[in-house]
Design a protein around this motif. Structure first.
Motif, PDB file in Angstrom:
ATOM      1  N   LEU A 178     -55.222  13.889 -13.451  1.00  0.00           N
ATOM      2  CA  LEU A 178     -54.895  12.812 -12.227  1.00  0.00           C
ATOM      3  C   LEU A 178     -56.186  13.403 -11.342  1.00  0.00           C
ATOM      4  CD1 LEU A 178     -51.076  13.628 -11.536  1.00  0.00           C
ATOM      5  CD2 LEU A 178     -52.290  11.428 -11.678  1.00  0.00           C
ATOM      6  N   LEU A 179     -56.629  14.708 -11.343  1.00  0.00           N
ATOM      7  CA  LEU A 179     -57.659  14.999 -10.611  1.00  0.00           C
ATOM      8  C   LEU A 179     -58.715  14.472 -11.007  1.00  0.00           C
ATOM      9  CD1 LEU A 179     -56.587  18.878 -10.101  1.00  0.00           C
ATOM     10  CD2 LEU A 179     -56.312  16.995  -8.031  1.00  0.00           C
ATOM     11  N   VAL A 180     -59.169  14.365 -12.212  1.00  0.00           N
ATOM     12  CA  VAL A 180     -60.414  13.892 -12.682  1.00  0.00           C
ATOM     13  C   VAL A 180     -60.425  12.517 -12.297  1.00  0.00           C
ATOM     14  CG1 VAL A 180     -61.896  13.249 -14.940  1.00  0.00           C
ATOM     15  CG2 VAL A 180     -60.839  15.488 -14.457  1.00  0.00           C
ATOM     16  N   ASP A 181     -59.255  11.794 -12.450  1.00  0.00           N
ATOM     17  CA  ASP A 181     -59.191  10.402 -12.166  1.00  0.00           C
ATOM     18  C   ASP A 181     -59.688  10.073 -10.739  1.00  0.00           C
ATOM     19  OD1 ASP A 181     -58.717   9.558 -14.832  1.00  0.00           O
ATOM     20  OD2 ASP A 181     -56.531   9.230 -14.364  1.00  0.00           O
ATOM     21  N   ARG A 182     -58.931  11.015  -9.861  1.00  0.00           N
ATOM     22  CA  ARG A 182     -59.184  10.902  -8.528  1.00  0.00           C
ATOM     23  C   ARG A 182     -60.765  11.204  -8.282  1.00  0.00           C
ATOM     24  NH1 ARG A 182     -57.277  15.342  -4.163  1.00  0.00           N
ATOM     25  NH2 ARG A 182     -58.557  16.636  -5.640  1.00  0.00           N
ATOM     26  N   GLU A 183     -61.377  12.415  -8.769  1.00  0.00           N
ATOM     27  CA  GLU A 183     -62.749  12.592  -8.654  1.00  0.00           C
ATOM     28  C   GLU A 183     -63.762  11.434  -9.141  1.00  0.00           C
ATOM     29  OE1 GLU A 183     -65.579  15.720  -8.157  1.00  0.00           O
ATOM     30  OE2 GLU A 183     -63.408  15.623  -7.493  1.00  0.00           O
ATOM     31  N   ALA A 235     -52.483  14.708  -4.091  1.00  0.00           N
ATOM     32  CA  ALA A 235     -53.059  14.458  -5.364  1.00  0.00           C
ATOM     33  C   ALA A 235     -52.167  14.365  -6.513  1.00  0.00           C
ATOM     34  CB  ALA A 235     -53.810  15.928  -5.719  1.00  0.00           C
ATOM     35  N   GLY A 236     -50.685  14.314  -6.140  1.00  0.00           N
ATOM     36  CA  GLY A 236     -50.001  13.991  -7.125  1.00  0.00           C
ATOM     37  C   GLY A 236     -49.626  15.172  -8.200  1.00  0.00           C
ATOM     38  N   VAL A 237     -50.045  16.361  -8.015  1.00  0.00           N
ATOM     39  CA  VAL A 237     -49.900  17.346  -8.908  1.00  0.00           C
ATOM     40  C   VAL A 237     -48.724  18.301  -8.671  1.00  0.00           C
ATOM     41  CG1 VAL A 237     -52.520  17.413  -9.760  1.00  0.00           C
ATOM     42  CG2 VAL A 237     -51.651  19.006  -7.956  1.00  0.00           C
ATOM     43  N   ALA A 238     -48.146  18.051  -7.617  1.00  0.00           N
ATOM     44  CA  ALA A 238     -46.744  18.675  -7.094  1.00  0.00           C
ATOM     45  C   ALA A 238     -46.169  17.606  -6.287  1.00  0.00           C
ATOM     46  CB  ALA A 238     -47.086  19.877  -6.302  1.00  0.00           C
ATOM     47  N   PHE A 239     -44.658  17.756  -6.412  1.00  0.00           N
ATOM     48  CA  PHE A 239     -43.859  16.909  -5.794  1.00  0.00           C
ATOM     49  C   PHE A 239     -42.478  17.635  -5.485  1.00  0.00           C
ATOM     50  CE2 PHE A 239     -42.934  17.039 -10.154  1.00  0.00           C
ATOM     51  CZ  PHE A 239     -41.702  16.731 -10.482  1.00  0.00           C
ATOM     52  N   ARG A 240     -41.718  17.011  -4.253  1.00  0.00           N
ATOM     53  CA  ARG A 240     -40.679  17.406  -3.922  1.00  0.00           C
ATOM     54  C   ARG A 240     -39.354  17.011  -4.842  1.00  0.00           C
ATOM     55  NH1 ARG A 240     -40.253  18.442   1.689  1.00  0.00           N
ATOM     56  NH2 ARG A 240     -42.088  18.372   2.841  1.00  0.00           N
TER      57      ARG A 240
END
Length: 317
Positions: free
Chosen positions: A70-75, A46-51
């Motif tokens: 990001l999550l609303v855009d995905r939704e 979802a792009g809300v966490a990254f390495r």
């Protein structure tokens, strides 16, 4: 607030992991958190966490505001895709059933029987609704005529529920606009049906145990189709499930919102704070919070941001 920062837009496990990340700043992969766990992969996808860190050994979160965007855009993208699939599925279904207009009449074929009278269609609806042993999916819309049944309502039989059958009732949001519609949904929910709403339900349908379906293909209520063809039943099941995913529970006092309350809900959906909303709207923070409380009760939402998302799904905005 733990457990609600992402407004229910990810799984509970991913939400808990994100909250841990926000508290700690980073987590060590393989030590503090399983890098291959579903919730870890969900947050990264979802792009809300990254390495990050040396050797990509750390897991870092993005800020809550950015994560929500990001999550609303995905939704939204997912919703647009589902709506396109729904429209295509309905067009394909109508074409396959041979229906070309009101009273032109669909053509019967293997696994499709035409029912051309309202009393017969109503009797068949009562029969099918009571026959479920596993899963009964039912869609209702106020734009189609209804023949009163002997019992007035289609309610899940207690014996079927006790045996483990599940009943899903999907209602057009227009049902909330009239007293009898609200009462129908309330009585159905009290009887054990899982009641959900969405902005548009294009037809009436009862699908029983993925084995038989009754579908109204014209607003006049007839002709209706009794479908037992396996391939058509799969289309109907997928079509209903897509709509079910794009629906909300009619929780709380489902009352209309004023123009000011709707504006506040729209602002909530963008992630604005109470102070920002008050400044932009020219009202006090206390007034904003009062509007928010009314909207949350009406939408059955546990968080302010979830109220904005739910309002959009209900078509209130």
């Amino acid at each position: 607030m733990a457990g609600s920062s992402l407004a229910g837009l990810v799984s509970p496990e991913a939400q808990a992991l994100y909250d841990r990340l926000r508290e700690r700043g980073t987590l060590r992969l393989g030590v503090d958190v399983d890098g291959d766990a579903p919730e870890t992969l969900e947050l990264m996808a979802a792009g809300v966490a990254f390495r990050g860190g040396e050797g990509d050994a750390l897991l870092r979160p993005v800020g809550t505001a950015a994560a929500l965007r990001l999550l609303v855009d995905r939704e939204h993208a997912d919703l647009v895709n589902r709506q396109a699939r729904l429209a295509a599925g309905w067009r394909g279904l109508v074409a396959r059933l041979g229906f070309h207009g009101v009273r032109a009449g669909p053509v019967a074929g293997d696994g499709v029987e035409v029912i051309d009278s309202m009393p017969e269609a109503a009797a068949k609806a009562v029969e099918l609704y009571a026959a479920g042993t596993r899963l009964v999916r039912a869609a209702f819309t106020v734009t189609f005529e209804t023949e009163p049944t002997a019992h007035r309502l289609l309610l899940p039989p207690p014996a079927a529920l006790a045996a483990g059958a599940e009943y899903q009732g999907l209602y057009d949001v227009a049902y909330t606009g009239v007293p009898w519609g609200r009462r129908l949904m309330a009585d159905s929910a009290a009887a054990g049906e899982s009641v959900r709403m969405r902005k548009d339900v294009p037809t009436k349908m009862i699908l029983v145990d993925d084995a038989t379906a009754l579908v109204a293909v014209a607003a006049a209520g007839v002709p209706a189709l009794l479908v037992t063809a396996t391939d058509l039943l799969r289309v109907l099941a997928d079509w209903f499930d897509l709509m079910w995913r794009d629906s909300v529970r009619p929780e709380g006092d489902d009352v209309p919102l004023t123009a000011a309350q709707r504006r506040v809900v729209r602002q909530l959906a963008t992630g604005m704070t109470d102070e920002q909303i008050a400044h932009e709207s020219g009202v006090s923070v206390r007034t904003v919070r009062r509007h928010i409380a009314v909207a949350m009760r009406a939408l059955g939402a546990e968080t302010r941001f979830a109220a904005g998302v739910a309002a959009a799904r209900k078509g209130w905005l």
